[in-house]
Design a protein around this motif. Sequence first.
Motif, mmCIF file in Angstrom:
data_model
loop_
_atom_site.group_PDB
_atom_site.id
_atom_site.type_symbol
_atom_site.label_atom_id
_atom_site.label_comp_id
_atom_site.label_asym_id
_atom_site.label_seq_id
_atom_site.Cartn_x
_atom_site.Cartn_y
_atom_site.Cartn_z
ATOM 1 N N ARG A 94 10.070 -1.299 7.354
ATOM 2 C CA ARG A 94 9.783 -1.441 5.927
ATOM 3 C C ARG A 94 8.935 -0.249 5.504
ATOM 4 O O ARG A 94 7.959 0.078 6.186
ATOM 5 N N VAL A 95 9.307 0.369 4.394
ATOM 6 C CA VAL A 95 8.504 1.467 3.855
ATOM 7 C C VAL A 95 8.138 1.081 2.422
ATOM 8 O O VAL A 95 8.946 1.232 1.504
ATOM 9 N N PRO A 96 6.926 0.536 2.224
ATOM 10 C CA PRO A 96 6.514 0.116 0.879
ATOM 11 C C PRO A 96 6.445 1.298 -0.082
ATOM 12 O O PRO A 96 6.093 2.412 0.306
ATOM 13 N N GLU A 97 6.784 1.034 -1.331
ATOM 14 C CA GLU A 97 6.682 2.019 -2.416
ATOM 15 C C GLU A 97 7.419 3.327 -2.111
ATOM 16 O O GLU A 97 7.037 4.384 -2.592
ATOM 17 N N ALA A 98 8.502 3.263 -1.330
ATOM 18 C CA ALA A 98 9.292 4.460 -1.008
ATOM 19 C C ALA A 98 10.259 4.820 -2.123
ATOM 20 O O ALA A 98 10.731 5.937 -2.199
ATOM 21 N N ILE A 99 10.549 3.867 -2.989
ATOM 22 C CA ILE A 99 11.522 4.065 -4.061
ATOM 23 C C ILE A 99 10.787 3.958 -5.391
ATOM 24 O O ILE A 99 10.004 3.031 -5.606
ATOM 25 N N ALA A 100 11.058 4.904 -6.273
ATOM 26 C CA ALA A 100 10.398 4.906 -7.582
ATOM 27 C C ALA A 100 10.762 3.633 -8.343
ATOM 28 O O ALA A 100 11.922 3.218 -8.340
ATOM 29 N N PRO A 101 9.787 3.010 -9.005
ATOM 30 C CA PRO A 101 10.105 1.822 -9.803
ATOM 31 C C PRO A 101 11.047 2.201 -10.941
ATOM 32 O O PRO A 101 10.942 3.279 -11.515
ATOM 33 N N ASP A 102 11.984 1.315 -11.230
ATOM 34 C CA ASP A 102 12.965 1.641 -12.269
ATOM 35 C C ASP A 102 12.688 0.941 -13.590
ATOM 36 O O ASP A 102 13.448 1.069 -14.520
ATOM 37 N N ASN A 103 11.617 0.206 -13.692
ATOM 38 C CA ASN A 103 11.205 -0.427 -14.951
ATOM 39 C C ASN A 103 12.296 -1.254 -15.617
ATOM 40 O O ASN A 103 12.251 -1.490 -16.811
ATOM 41 N N TYR A 104 13.297 -1.695 -14.860
ATOM 42 C CA TYR A 104 14.362 -2.478 -15.478
ATOM 43 C C TYR A 104 13.875 -3.840 -15.951
ATOM 44 O O TYR A 104 14.548 -4.483 -16.733
ATOM 45 N N GLN A 105 12.718 -4.271 -15.510
ATOM 46 C CA GLN A 105 12.175 -5.539 -15.971
ATOM 47 C C GLN A 105 11.038 -5.324 -16.968
ATOM 48 O O GLN A 105 10.399 -6.268 -17.403
ATOM 49 N N ALA A 106 10.747 -4.075 -17.332
ATOM 50 C CA ALA A 106 9.614 -3.793 -18.209
ATOM 51 C C ALA A 106 9.815 -4.343 -19.617
ATOM 52 O O ALA A 106 8.856 -4.701 -20.286
ATOM 53 N N LEU A 107 11.050 -4.398 -20.076
ATOM 54 C CA LEU A 107 11.357 -4.913 -21.412
ATOM 55 C C LEU A 107 12.445 -5.967 -21.327
ATOM 56 O O LEU A 107 13.285 -5.934 -20.429
ATOM 57 N N PRO A 108 12.475 -6.880 -22.288
ATOM 58 C CA PRO A 108 13.535 -7.903 -22.310
ATOM 59 C C PRO A 108 14.911 -7.266 -22.497
ATOM 60 O O PRO A 108 15.025 -6.100 -22.900
ATOM 61 N N PRO A 109 15.970 -8.037 -22.246
ATOM 62 C CA PRO A 109 17.322 -7.484 -22.334
ATOM 63 C C PRO A 109 17.795 -7.194 -23.755
ATOM 64 O O PRO A 109 18.785 -6.491 -23.941
ATOM 65 N N GLU A 110 17.130 -7.723 -24.766
ATOM 66 C CA GLU A 110 17.514 -7.487 -26.165
ATOM 67 C C GLU A 110 16.284 -7.109 -26.968
ATOM 68 O O GLU A 110 15.173 -7.538 -26.672
#
Length: 159
Positions: A113-129
């Motif tokens: 396991r490599v924590p924080e190896a992938i940049a966050p994609d913020n796909y959950q930062a805002l609602p879908p609409e």
Amino acid sequence: MLACQKKSAKNMGYAPVYEDVADLLTVTYQPQGQAVQNGGKIYLLGDTLYQVETDKGIHIIDISDKANPKNSGFIAIRGCREVAVKENVIFTNNHTELLALRLESNGLNVVKRVPEAIAPDNYQALPPERGYFECPVAIPGKKVTGWKKTELIDPKCFY
């Protein structure tokens, strides 16, 4: 004497869904396959096709009989969106964590396991609409993993 009472504004919008970070890091193997619902990226190695079930895990599909592929297993991984395989090691992500996994006769082995190896994609930062939403708050040990449409009272956030 009259008291002024502010009427609460009700709006349909989205509320964040919070989950325990410890639960999100759990990786399990299910030897029975399951139907693909929201298929993502694929990787082919020999007679095995690995297909991402977006944000849920990886399907392992035996395609040795091309006319009758068999969904032979599923690796449950929350936040999974990537898959690659080299020398029987499956590389994937668990949100921002990089995982190296190996299927063995006695089950699933998490090689690394490599924590924080992938940049966050913020796909959950805002609602879908676009519209009103409940502003997410930082809660220790929790992470926003999705959004639920609901009636909000005096929402403070809008986009």
